[in-house]
Structure formats: C-alpha cells, structure tokens
Write a protein that holds these residues in place. Structure first.
Motif, PDB file in Angstrom:
ATOM      1  N   THR A   1       0.854  -1.181   0.000  1.00  0.00           N
ATOM      2  CA  THR A   1       0.000   0.000   0.000  1.00  0.00           C
ATOM      3  C   THR A   1       0.894   1.237   0.000  1.00  0.00           C
ATOM      4  O   THR A   1       2.112   1.140   0.161  1.00  0.00           O
ATOM      5  CB  THR A   1      -0.905   0.039   1.246  1.00  0.00           C
ATOM      6  N   ASN A   2       0.275   2.379  -0.148  1.00  0.00           N
ATOM      7  CA  ASN A   2       0.979   3.655  -0.082  1.00  0.00           C
ATOM      8  C   ASN A   2       1.742   3.728   1.236  1.00  0.00           C
ATOM      9  O   ASN A   2       2.920   4.055   1.263  1.00  0.00           O
ATOM     10  CB  ASN A   2      -0.057   4.782  -0.211  1.00  0.00           C
TER      11      ASN A   2
ATOM     12  N   ALA B   1       1.903   8.996  -3.481  1.00  0.00           N
ATOM     13  CA  ALA B   1       0.809   8.827  -4.442  1.00  0.00           C
ATOM     14  C   ALA B   1       1.279   9.176  -5.856  1.00  0.00           C
ATOM     15  O   ALA B   1       0.953   8.475  -6.826  1.00  0.00           O
ATOM     16  CB  ALA B   1      -0.387   9.685  -4.045  1.00  0.00           C
TER      17      ALA B   1
ATOM     18  N   ARG C   1      -2.537  -2.136  -9.825  1.00  0.00           N
ATOM     19  CA  ARG C   1      -3.380  -2.093  -8.636  1.00  0.00           C
ATOM     20  C   ARG C   1      -4.248  -3.332  -8.603  1.00  0.00           C
ATOM     21  O   ARG C   1      -4.815  -3.742  -9.620  1.00  0.00           O
ATOM     22  CB  ARG C   1      -4.242  -0.838  -8.666  1.00  0.00           C
TER      23      ARG C   1
ATOM     24  N   SER D   1      -9.159  -2.944  -4.100  1.00  0.00           N
ATOM     25  CA  SER D   1      -8.302  -2.757  -2.926  1.00  0.00           C
ATOM     26  C   SER D   1      -7.376  -1.568  -3.166  1.00  0.00           C
ATOM     27  O   SER D   1      -7.331  -1.016  -4.260  1.00  0.00           O
ATOM     28  CB  SER D   1      -7.466  -4.011  -2.658  1.00  0.00           C
ATOM     29  N   ASN D   2      -6.669  -1.199  -2.134  1.00  0.00           N
ATOM     30  CA  ASN D   2      -5.668  -0.141  -2.241  1.00  0.00           C
ATOM     31  C   ASN D   2      -4.258  -0.718  -2.288  1.00  0.00           C
ATOM     32  O   ASN D   2      -3.302  -0.055  -1.952  1.00  0.00           O
ATOM     33  CB  ASN D   2      -5.783   0.825  -1.053  1.00  0.00           C
ATOM     34  N   ARG D   3      -4.149  -1.969  -2.690  1.00  0.00           N
ATOM     35  CA  ARG D   3      -2.863  -2.649  -2.754  1.00  0.00           C
ATOM     36  C   ARG D   3      -2.364  -2.705  -4.186  1.00  0.00           C
ATOM     37  O   ARG D   3      -3.136  -2.762  -5.126  1.00  0.00           O
ATOM     38  CB  ARG D   3      -2.963  -4.065  -2.191  1.00  0.00           C
ATOM     39  N   TYR D   4      -1.042  -2.686  -4.305  1.00  0.00           N
ATOM     40  CA  TYR D   4      -0.381  -2.771  -5.602  1.00  0.00           C
ATOM     41  C   TYR D   4       0.563  -3.965  -5.600  1.00  0.00           C
ATOM     42  O   TYR D   4       1.047  -4.382  -4.542  1.00  0.00           O
ATOM     43  CB  TYR D   4       0.448  -1.510  -5.865  1.00  0.00           C
TER      44      TYR D   4
END
Length: 123
Positions: A18-19, A42, A56, A60-63
């Motif tokens: 994540t970020n 970001a 991505r 989700s907010n996962r990469y």
C-alpha cells in the motif's frame, strides 16, 4: 534508488503493498531526517503504474509489481550495489590504483557524453 530498493523487498513482492507500507520503507532508506509525504508517494505510485511497473489489485488499495517492474527493480538495485557504490568509494586514496583509474575513465566518458548532449552540470 530508495523507491526502487523498497520495491525489491520480498514481502512486498509476495503480498503486495500500500501507499503507507512503501512510504515507511522509503523513509527508512532515505534516512530519518527526510520526510516522504503521502502526496509524494501517491505521485510515485501513479507514475510507476502508468509506466507498467506496478498494477493495482482490483477492489483494494494494494499494488503488486508487474514482471517488468520486478526486472527493473532488481536490475537497478544490482547496478547500484555492485557498480555505483564500489566506484564511488574507489576515489578514496587508500583504494587500488586500477579502481581509481576506472572511475576516472567512467567520469570522463560520462562528461563527454553529457557535453555532446549539451547537458550542463548543475550548480
């Protein structure tokens, strides 16, 4: 290099990131006096995604790294660790003369290339 180095973390490659996860790693690699903001992270994530180095995960907010992203991250880290760090240390008086001569040759070639491309040194 800190961004690329943090992408090489094996845990990140397996589970995604994540970020916040990546920002913590980058801050650690840059040193304690550097602040790496959420906005900077970001921006970097967007550029990595647009260049096809990460993708991505849906919903989700996962990469995760793409195959190209893994290759580039590992290559850049190896070049830094195996070539740039030893060559930067080669300029010290205690180093082997051949290593210092190699550094001078590389510096001359980089300077010649930059001059041909009309890239001037930063002040």
């Amino acid at each position: 290099m800190a961004l690329v180095g943090s992408l090489c973390q094996t845990l990140l490659a397996a589970t995604g990131f994540t970020n916040k996860n990546l920002r913590v790693l980058i801050t650690g690699l840059l040193g304690t006096t550097t602040i790496y903001s959420t906005g900077q992270m970001a921006y970097d994530l967007r550029r990595l995604r647009l260049n096809g180095l990460i993708r991505r995960l849906p919903r989700s907010n996962r990469y995760v790294l793409t195959d190209d992203g893994v290759r580039i991250a590992v290559f850049n880290t190896k070049v830094n660790n195996r070539l740039l760090v030893p060559l930067a240390a080669a300029d010290q008086p205690k180093r082997h003369p051949k290593l210092r001569a190699a550094l001078k040759t590389i510096t001359r070639h980089v300077d010649d290339y930059a001059a041909q491309a009309r890239l001037f040194r930063a002040l």
